[in-house]
Design an enzyme around this catalytic site. Structure first.
Site, PDB file in Angstrom:
ATOM      1  N   SER A 185       0.823  -1.197   0.000  1.00 58.61           N
ATOM      2  CA  SER A 185       0.000   0.000   0.000  1.00 58.61           C
ATOM      3  C   SER A 185       0.870   1.266   0.000  1.00 58.61           C
ATOM      4  CB  SER A 185      -0.962  -0.044   1.196  1.00 58.61           C
ATOM      5  OG  SER A 185      -2.022   0.870   1.014  1.00 58.61           O
ATOM      6  N   ASP A 194      -5.463  -3.424  -2.692  1.00 55.90           N
ATOM      7  CA  ASP A 194      -4.520  -3.078  -1.624  1.00 55.90           C
ATOM      8  C   ASP A 194      -3.809  -4.284  -1.010  1.00 55.90           C
ATOM      9  OD1 ASP A 194      -3.571  -2.230   1.098  1.00 55.90           O
ATOM     10  OD2 ASP A 194      -4.510  -0.346   0.499  1.00 55.90           O
TER      11      ASP A 194
END
Length: 310
Positions: free
Chosen positions: A49, A164
């Site tokens: 991320s 993510d």
């Protein structure tokens, strides 16, 4: 003695795992500053991320000062556009603006352009599996790694629909260890506080936390994927989800990540664990970049002072 320590640092292969954490991830910049001040050369980086964003920028050869300047001078009107609602079956924000923002960092760079070997950790939203990206277009890899489910649309790379990386591996120590590093430094951002959850939602969050702790790793991932979608369907007639939705949705994400991060780091323990106390900062407080960078710097400086890699 100092000379001997420096020689050992140069001989060792040192890997860096940068964790997920939205705005809190700006602390990674301060950590990198402290690492450089200690004369530590990084041989491999894996990020999840926001960790992929900062780690990727450093890996292509951007200096810490350049990355810091971008963070401090980011166009906040553009960021507002990135997180503004849009009508889409796959996401709630306009991902075109996200790609525009990322292009200022990576342009048309590929993994072949890297100065330091790097990988971006992502999650396959269809299978729940971790997918580690280390070749091809760099912008697409970063875009996939930071795509919070529901908020951003998945990125299709090959046969995978990716979101993510924090969903399956918030602090990818195991990915770094597989590269046969002698020492691994990890930055975990999932240890402190909440993301601005109000008192009115406190009881609900506690109930969610109790439920999640009892689940297996795979069940935790499925819990997060399932419940936000159910909540969204139940509020389909509302033009914009209310604040409670965003608070509960993201806190679910955090709860799952904390549990997964604890489990993965029990299996793959880093040699140095840096955990900046960022509990006072909210999820999208990128405007507090200066304060976050300083928190990361001070925490890393203190932690690295007690570890000379002997």
């Amino acid at each position: 003695m100092i000379k001997k320590i420096e020689q050992r640092k140069e001989e060792l292969k040192i890997g860096l795992a940068l964790g997920s954490g939205a705005a809190r991830g700006l602390t990674h910049i301060g950590v990198l500053k402290a690492i450089e001040e200690n004369g530590i050369k990084i041989d491999y980086i894996s990020g999840s991320s926001i960790g992929a964003l900062i780690g990727g920028a450093y890996a292509i050869g951007m200096s810490v000062e350049e990355i810091e300047n971008i963070a401090l001078q980011t166009n906040w009107k553009l960021m507002a556009k990135i997180f503004s609602p849009t009508i889409s079956l796959s996401s709630l924000v306009n991902t075109n603006y996200l790609s525009e923002f990322l292009s200022t960092w990576f342009g048309n760079k590929t993994f072949d352009d890297l100065k330091i070997p790097f990988s971006a950790v992502t999650s396959d939203i269809q299978t729940g599996e971790m997918v580690v990206l280390e070749k091809g277009d760099l912008l697409s890899a970063i875009r996939a790694s930071i795509s919070i489910p529901i908020l951003f649309s998945p990125v299709t790379i090959g046969k995978h629909k990716l979101v993510d990386g924090g969903l399956v591996n918030p602090t990818p120590v195991d990915v770094v260890k597989k590269m046969q590093m002698d020492k691994v430094i990890a930055v975990n951002l999932r240890r402190f506080g909440t993301y601005g959850i109000g008192q009115e939602n406190g009881k609900q969050i506690i109930e969610v936390n109790k439920k999640v702790k009892e689940l297996s790793l795979n069940e935790k991932i499925q819990y997060f994927i399932k419940h936000p979608i159910e909540y969204l369907n139940n509020n389909a007639n509302e033009k914009t989800p209310d604040p409670k939705f965003w608070s509960v949705l993201y806190q679910m994400f955090i709860i799952v990540q904390v549990q997964i991060s604890d489990l993965t780091m029990q299996i793959a323990k880093p040699d140095i664990l840096i955990e900046p106390d960022t509990g006072e900062f909210k999820v999208f407080e990128f405007r507090k970049a200066k304060e976050l960078i300083e928190v990361g710097y001070k925490t890393a400086k203190k932690q690295l002072k007690n570890n000379d890699f002997v």
